[in-house]
Design a protein around this motif. Structure first.
Motif, mmCIF file in Angstrom:
data_model
loop_
_atom_site.group_PDB
_atom_site.id
_atom_site.type_symbol
_atom_site.label_atom_id
_atom_site.label_comp_id
_atom_site.label_asym_id
_atom_site.label_seq_id
_atom_site.Cartn_x
_atom_site.Cartn_y
_atom_site.Cartn_z
ATOM 1 N N ALA A 170 13.297 3.088 -9.129
ATOM 2 C CA ALA A 170 12.612 3.065 -7.838
ATOM 3 C C ALA A 170 11.834 1.756 -7.808
ATOM 4 C CB ALA A 170 11.687 4.260 -7.685
ATOM 5 N N THR A 171 12.203 0.915 -6.877
ATOM 6 C CA THR A 171 11.544 -0.384 -6.774
ATOM 7 C C THR A 171 11.609 -0.851 -5.329
ATOM 8 O OG1 THR A 171 11.410 -2.591 -7.776
ATOM 9 C CG2 THR A 171 13.619 -1.738 -7.322
ATOM 10 N N TYR A 172 10.878 -1.899 -5.049
ATOM 11 C CA TYR A 172 10.958 -2.474 -3.711
ATOM 12 C C TYR A 172 10.802 -3.980 -3.806
ATOM 13 C CZ TYR A 172 5.837 -2.795 -3.733
ATOM 14 O OH TYR A 172 4.548 -3.093 -4.048
ATOM 15 N N ASP A 173 11.201 -4.641 -2.735
ATOM 16 C CA ASP A 173 11.121 -6.094 -2.683
ATOM 17 C C ASP A 173 10.607 -6.502 -1.314
ATOM 18 O OD1 ASP A 173 11.475 -8.759 -3.507
ATOM 19 O OD2 ASP A 173 13.486 -8.833 -2.632
ATOM 20 N N ILE A 174 9.661 -7.415 -1.322
ATOM 21 C CA ILE A 174 9.196 -8.054 -0.093
ATOM 22 C C ILE A 174 9.405 -9.545 -0.323
ATOM 23 C CG2 ILE A 174 7.277 -8.454 1.483
ATOM 24 C CD1 ILE A 174 6.038 -5.831 0.471
ATOM 25 N N LYS A 175 10.475 -10.079 0.232
ATOM 26 C CA LYS A 175 10.824 -11.480 -0.033
ATOM 27 C C LYS A 175 9.723 -12.440 0.411
ATOM 28 C CE LYS A 175 15.651 -10.992 -0.631
ATOM 29 N NZ LYS A 175 15.640 -10.689 -2.020
ATOM 30 N N HIS A 176 9.208 -12.230 1.608
ATOM 31 C CA HIS A 176 8.095 -13.045 2.118
ATOM 32 C C HIS A 176 7.280 -12.166 3.056
ATOM 33 C CE1 HIS A 176 5.854 -16.101 4.279
ATOM 34 N NE2 HIS A 176 6.132 -16.912 3.268
ATOM 35 N N PRO A 177 5.982 -12.024 2.802
ATOM 36 C CA PRO A 177 5.181 -11.056 3.553
ATOM 37 C C PRO A 177 5.085 -11.305 5.051
ATOM 38 C CG PRO A 177 3.798 -12.371 2.093
ATOM 39 C CD PRO A 177 5.215 -12.725 1.791
ATOM 40 N N THR A 178 5.280 -12.533 5.508
ATOM 41 C CA THR A 178 5.141 -12.778 6.945
ATOM 42 C C THR A 178 6.466 -12.884 7.699
ATOM 43 O OG1 THR A 178 4.993 -15.169 6.589
ATOM 44 C CG2 THR A 178 2.914 -13.931 6.653
ATOM 45 N N ILE A 179 7.583 -13.017 6.972
ATOM 46 C CA ILE A 179 8.851 -13.188 7.689
ATOM 47 C C ILE A 179 9.948 -12.217 7.268
ATOM 48 C CG2 ILE A 179 8.447 -15.613 8.259
ATOM 49 C CD1 ILE A 179 10.280 -16.356 5.903
ATOM 50 N N SER A 180 9.657 -11.322 6.334
ATOM 51 C CA SER A 180 10.681 -10.352 5.932
ATOM 52 C C SER A 180 10.056 -8.969 5.814
ATOM 53 C CB SER A 180 11.331 -10.754 4.606
ATOM 54 O OG SER A 180 10.405 -10.701 3.558
ATOM 55 N N VAL A 229 2.738 3.483 -3.719
ATOM 56 C CA VAL A 229 2.539 4.926 -3.851
ATOM 57 C C VAL A 229 3.880 5.654 -3.836
ATOM 58 C CG1 VAL A 229 1.526 6.964 -2.739
ATOM 59 C CG2 VAL A 229 0.228 4.829 -2.858
ATOM 60 N N LEU A 230 4.751 5.260 -2.939
ATOM 61 C CA LEU A 230 6.069 5.890 -2.847
ATOM 62 C C LEU A 230 6.880 5.644 -4.115
ATOM 63 C CD1 LEU A 230 7.958 7.550 -1.129
ATOM 64 C CD2 LEU A 230 8.623 5.455 0.072
ATOM 65 N N LYS A 231 6.854 4.430 -4.610
ATOM 66 C CA LYS A 231 7.571 4.111 -5.846
ATOM 67 C C LYS A 231 7.046 4.954 -7.007
ATOM 68 C CE LYS A 231 6.640 0.551 -8.525
ATOM 69 N NZ LYS A 231 6.471 -0.782 -9.089
ATOM 70 N N SER A 232 5.745 5.054 -7.136
ATOM 71 C CA SER A 232 5.153 5.850 -8.221
ATOM 72 C C SER A 232 5.562 7.306 -8.127
ATOM 73 C CB SER A 232 3.627 5.739 -8.191
ATOM 74 O OG SER A 232 3.228 4.431 -8.488
ATOM 75 N N SER A 233 5.545 7.851 -6.927
ATOM 76 C CA SER A 233 5.943 9.242 -6.740
ATOM 77 C C SER A 233 7.418 9.443 -7.058
ATOM 78 C CB SER A 233 5.632 9.686 -5.311
ATOM 79 O OG SER A 233 5.933 11.050 -5.139
ATOM 80 N N LEU A 234 8.257 8.514 -6.656
ATOM 81 C CA LEU A 234 9.681 8.608 -6.972
ATOM 82 C C LEU A 234 9.913 8.603 -8.474
ATOM 83 C CD1 LEU A 234 11.018 6.275 -4.198
ATOM 84 C CD2 LEU A 234 11.940 8.559 -4.672
ATOM 85 N N LEU A 235 9.156 7.780 -9.193
ATOM 86 C CA LEU A 235 9.347 7.675 -10.648
ATOM 87 C C LEU A 235 8.855 8.912 -11.398
ATOM 88 C CD1 LEU A 235 8.522 3.905 -11.128
ATOM 89 C CD2 LEU A 235 10.774 5.014 -11.282
ATOM 90 N N GLU A 236 8.114 9.792 -10.732
ATOM 91 C CA GLU A 236 7.724 11.066 -11.341
ATOM 92 C C GLU A 236 8.898 12.044 -11.393
ATOM 93 O OE1 GLU A 236 4.403 12.664 -9.190
ATOM 94 O OE2 GLU A 236 3.147 10.930 -9.628
ATOM 95 N N ASP A 237 9.902 11.790 -10.592
ATOM 96 C CA ASP A 237 11.082 12.662 -10.506
ATOM 97 C C ASP A 237 12.032 12.326 -11.655
ATOM 98 O OD1 ASP A 237 13.480 13.942 -9.879
ATOM 99 O OD2 ASP A 237 13.404 13.385 -7.761
ATOM 100 N N PRO A 238 12.357 13.299 -12.515
ATOM 101 C CA PRO A 238 13.265 13.022 -13.626
ATOM 102 C C PRO A 238 14.673 12.616 -13.176
ATOM 103 C CG PRO A 238 12.759 15.366 -13.513
ATOM 104 C CD PRO A 238 11.892 14.681 -12.506
ATOM 105 N N ASN A 239 15.032 12.916 -11.929
ATOM 106 C CA ASN A 239 16.346 12.513 -11.414
ATOM 107 C C ASN A 239 16.379 11.059 -10.955
ATOM 108 O OD1 ASN A 239 17.667 15.025 -11.750
ATOM 109 N ND2 ASN A 239 16.654 15.790 -9.917
ATOM 110 N N THR A 296 0.820 -1.207 0.000
ATOM 111 C CA THR A 296 0.000 0.000 0.000
ATOM 112 C C THR A 296 0.856 1.259 0.000
ATOM 113 O OG1 THR A 296 -1.734 -1.196 1.180
ATOM 114 C CG2 THR A 296 -1.859 1.207 1.195
ATOM 115 N N LEU A 297 1.757 1.375 0.927
ATOM 116 C CA LEU A 297 2.639 2.550 0.988
ATOM 117 C C LEU A 297 3.724 2.480 -0.087
ATOM 118 C CD1 LEU A 297 3.734 5.144 2.263
ATOM 119 C CD2 LEU A 297 5.090 3.700 3.785
ATOM 120 N N LEU A 298 4.325 1.320 -0.257
ATOM 121 C CA LEU A 298 5.469 1.218 -1.153
ATOM 122 C C LEU A 298 5.109 1.460 -2.612
ATOM 123 C CD1 LEU A 298 7.082 -1.628 0.845
ATOM 124 C CD2 LEU A 298 8.156 0.564 0.376
#
Length: 92
Positions: free
Chosen positions: A41-51, A27-37, A23-25
């Motif tokens: 911008a990406t994120y990884d969640i290896k396993h939702p319950t243990i990482s 939105v944050l990724k999308s906003s970061l990708l709006e920046d030409p610099n 949910t947060l990530l």
């Protein structure tokens, strides 16, 4: 929210955001990708319950901390606008 900067260079940053989800990530990724610099911008969640999710940002040489701060400010502006418009429409 628990936030930990795992790694930072002049143009890259890795941030662990304990307790957060897509949910947060997304939105944050999308906003970061709006920046030409921002090159990546990406994120990884290896396993939702243990990482915890890790956000990765790479810029074209700009300070990645500034990129994340500015992306956060853009998100706040969008939500403030939504809140104002919704409140106006809901009270009519």
């Amino acid at each position: 929210m628990n936030l930990k900067i795992i790694e930072k260079t002049d143009d890259e940053i890795r941030i662990e955001l304990a307790g957060e989800s897509h949910t947060l990530l997304n939105v944050l990724k999308s906003s970061l990708l709006e920046d030409p610099n921002t090159e990546v911008a990406t994120y990884d969640i290896k396993h939702p319950t243990i990482s915890e999710p890790i956000l990765f940002v790479k810029t074209n040489g700009a300070d990645p901390v500034v990129a994340v701060k500015e992306a956060s400010e853009r998100i706040i502006e969008v939500y403030e606008e939504f809140k104002a418009v919704f409140n106006e429409k809901a009270n009519n």
